[in-house]
Design an enzyme around this catalytic site. Structure first.
Site, mmCIF file in Angstrom:
data_model
loop_
_atom_site.group_PDB
_atom_site.id
_atom_site.type_symbol
_atom_site.label_atom_id
_atom_site.label_comp_id
_atom_site.label_asym_id
_atom_site.label_seq_id
_atom_site.Cartn_x
_atom_site.Cartn_y
_atom_site.Cartn_z
ATOM 1 N N TYR A 47 6.552 15.934 -1.789
ATOM 2 C CA TYR A 47 7.484 14.856 -1.774
ATOM 3 C C TYR A 47 7.775 14.680 -2.931
ATOM 4 C CZ TYR A 47 8.526 10.443 -1.322
ATOM 5 O OH TYR A 47 9.084 8.394 -1.738
ATOM 6 N N LYS A 75 15.846 7.366 10.445
ATOM 7 C CA LYS A 75 14.887 6.864 10.206
ATOM 8 C C LYS A 75 15.705 4.634 9.943
ATOM 9 C CE LYS A 75 11.982 9.264 9.509
ATOM 10 N NZ LYS A 75 10.872 9.776 10.265
ATOM 11 N N PHE A 105 -8.745 4.478 5.587
ATOM 12 C CA PHE A 105 -9.509 5.881 5.094
ATOM 13 C C PHE A 105 -9.813 6.067 3.680
ATOM 14 C CE2 PHE A 105 -4.271 6.949 6.975
ATOM 15 C CZ PHE A 105 -4.573 6.801 8.256
HETATM 16 N N1 UFG Z 1 -4.438 3.128 4.372
HETATM 17 C C1 UFG Z 1 -5.172 3.167 5.487
HETATM 18 N N2 UFG Z 1 -5.361 3.112 6.516
HETATM 19 C C2 UFG Z 1 -3.753 3.448 7.423
HETATM 20 C C3 UFG Z 1 -3.131 3.437 6.087
HETATM 21 C C4 UFG Z 1 -3.052 3.297 4.809
HETATM 22 O O1 UFG Z 1 -6.658 3.478 4.973
HETATM 23 O O2 UFG Z 1 -3.423 3.159 8.261
HETATM 24 C C5 UFG Z 1 -4.585 3.258 2.914
HETATM 25 C C6 UFG Z 1 -4.238 4.420 2.297
HETATM 26 O O3 UFG Z 1 -5.155 5.778 2.460
HETATM 27 C C7 UFG Z 1 -3.906 4.380 1.126
HETATM 28 C C8 UFG Z 1 -3.717 2.546 1.574
HETATM 29 O O4 UFG Z 1 -4.075 2.533 2.331
HETATM 30 O O5 UFG Z 1 -4.901 4.044 0.234
HETATM 31 C C9 UFG Z 1 -1.733 2.603 1.369
HETATM 32 O O6 UFG Z 1 -1.196 3.759 1.997
HETATM 33 P P1 UFG Z 1 0.361 3.487 2.133
HETATM 34 O O7 UFG Z 1 0.526 4.723 3.081
HETATM 35 O O8 UFG Z 1 0.482 2.099 2.483
HETATM 36 O O9 UFG Z 1 1.232 3.972 0.981
HETATM 37 P P2 UFG Z 1 0.570 5.209 0.009
HETATM 38 O O10 UFG Z 1 -0.193 4.428 -0.614
HETATM 39 O O11 UFG Z 1 0.250 6.514 0.691
HETATM 40 O O12 UFG Z 1 2.375 5.553 -0.708
HETATM 41 C C10 UFG Z 1 3.072 4.649 -1.174
HETATM 42 C C11 UFG Z 1 4.507 5.118 -0.473
HETATM 43 C C12 UFG Z 1 4.491 6.868 -0.582
HETATM 44 C C13 UFG Z 1 4.752 7.371 -2.361
HETATM 45 C C14 UFG Z 1 3.772 6.478 -2.406
HETATM 46 C C15 UFG Z 1 3.766 6.593 -4.637
HETATM 47 O O13 UFG Z 1 4.463 5.140 1.050
HETATM 48 O O14 UFG Z 1 6.243 7.233 -0.624
HETATM 49 O O15 UFG Z 1 2.858 5.152 -2.214
HETATM 50 O O16 UFG Z 1 2.130 5.308 -4.422
HETATM 51 F F1 UFG Z 1 4.875 8.063 -2.591
#
Ligand code: UFG
Length: 328
Positions: free
Chosen positions: A140, A35, A207
């Site tokens: 994870y 990665k 989402f």
């Molecule tokens: N989201 C969208 N559209 C997208 C991508 C994300 O609406 O195309 C939303 C997600 O649903 C979420 C928010 O944006 O509500 C943030 O999403 P991310 O994927 O950027 O981050 P996450 O909060 O899901 O995850 C991050 C890290 C993980 C960790 C987590 C812990 O990437 O590794 O925070 O809170 F586990």
């Protein structure tokens, strides 16, 4: 004395390596580059290989005088962990097992571990504190929690001292634009929104807009990657000074909804960024906000780039100059 950084070519790893070098630390990286990007290392010496390779770990610990390890190397996609949990146990838990075993064998007894807010699962209250219940809702988070526990017991048995850092949502890039965020596939909100701004994607899929939040979209606590880097450095210093194990949240203590992030990106880039509401993504908690009081008090952590605009601006500066990420 050198610091070994596993996964030092990844997004948070490479920014931490850069920060450590700026503080005058000697740094050695171990990365398998599945990665990570060699270009992100900016000439830092590295070993290429896996944590499962115990002979390689022996070589790394023999050829260098390492007094602390910062351990990033891991798989970190929540969705992928649900569809392929065994690869997460293999890469994260087994990988760390080999690393810790070899640290103990070579008498290296300080480790800073890259943990996650995903260890908490769906929080009962916000902001989340370090002693709140840890009930992960995906493999994870489960594997990261298993590693935290591995480290706790290894302290008791072998005197291995650890600082576990539970990050919330890492964002931004090196303020000087030398390195940035480049994932394949990209799943994180801010880089995806910026890809739409650069017309590399048609629109952002939001989402879910039926969560129990003010605008219906999920709220997250975004923290600048260089502020995370600073916390890793302070954690190593604390281990050197006190030889005490601890766990810290790293976040801003302030939440932004997906729509607020989108709006900030529109303002910073000055571009029209299209968005459409899509179904919820499985396993997304509605609100994740950290209390980082403990890290501020005990590590003396002072985030420098707390404003969301700054994080987006730094990310944008890098993306606009590196449309193909590190592959150019
Ligand atoms: N989201 C969208 N559209 C997208 C991508 C994300 O609406 O195309 C939303 C997600 O649903 C979420 C928010 O944006 O509500 C943030 O999403 P991310 O994927 O950027 O981050 P996450 O909060 O899901 O995850 C991050 C890290 C993980 C960790 C987590 C812990 O990437 O590794 O925070 O809170 F586990």
């Amino acid at each position: 004395m050198a610091i070994l950084v596993t996964g030092g070519a990844g997004y948070i790893g490479s920014h931490t390596v850069l920060y450590l070098k700026e503080q005058g630390e000697e740094v050695i990286v171990l990365d398998n580059f599945t990665k990570g990007h060699k270009a992100a290392l900016l000439e830092t010496p590295y070993y290429e290989g896996n944590l499962h390779d115990e002979a390689l770990l022996d070589k790394v610990f023999t050829e260098n005088t390492i007094d602390a390890v910062i351990h990033f190397a891991a798989s970190s996609l929540v969705g992928e962990s649900v569809t392929d949990p065994l690869s997460y146990y293999e890469n994260n838990v087994m990988g760390t097992f080999h690393l810790v075993k070899k640290m103990v064998a070579h008498d290296v007894r300080r480790i800073v571990f890259s943990s996650t807010a995903a260890t908490y699962g769906e929080p009962e209250s916000t902001p989340i504190k370090e002693d709140d219940p840890t009930i992960p809702t995906n493999p994870y988070g489960e594997t990261k929690l298993a590693i935290e526990n591995m480290l706790k017991w290894s302290d008791q048995a072998y005197g291995l001292k650890s600082v576990c850092l539970r990050y919330f949502n890492a964002a931004g890039a090196d303020p000087e634009g030398r390195i940035g965020e480049d994932h394949d596939p990209e799943t994180h909100l801010i880089p995806i929104v910026l890809q739409v701004a650069l017309e590399q994607r048609e629109f952002l899929k939001i989402f879910g807009d039926d969560y129990n939040t003010e605008d219906g979209t999920c709220i997250r606590d975004y923290i600048h990657v260089m502020d995370l880097a600073q916390a890793h450095y302070l954690a190593v210093k604390k281990l050197r000074e006190t030889e005490e194990s601890s766990i810290y949240n790293l976040g801003n203590g302030q939440g932004f909804s997906v729509r607020e992030v989108l709006e900030t990106c529109r303002q910073v880039t000055g571009r029209i960024i299209e968005a459409k509401v899509a179904p919820r993504r499985m396993g997304d908690p509605a609100i994740l906000i950290a209390s980082s009081k403990k890290a501020k008090q005990e590590l003396g952590w002072t985030p420098q780039y707390a404003a969301l605009e700054t994080m987006v601006q730094h990310a944008w500066n890098w993306h606009v100059n590196h449309e193909n990420g590190f592959n150019e």
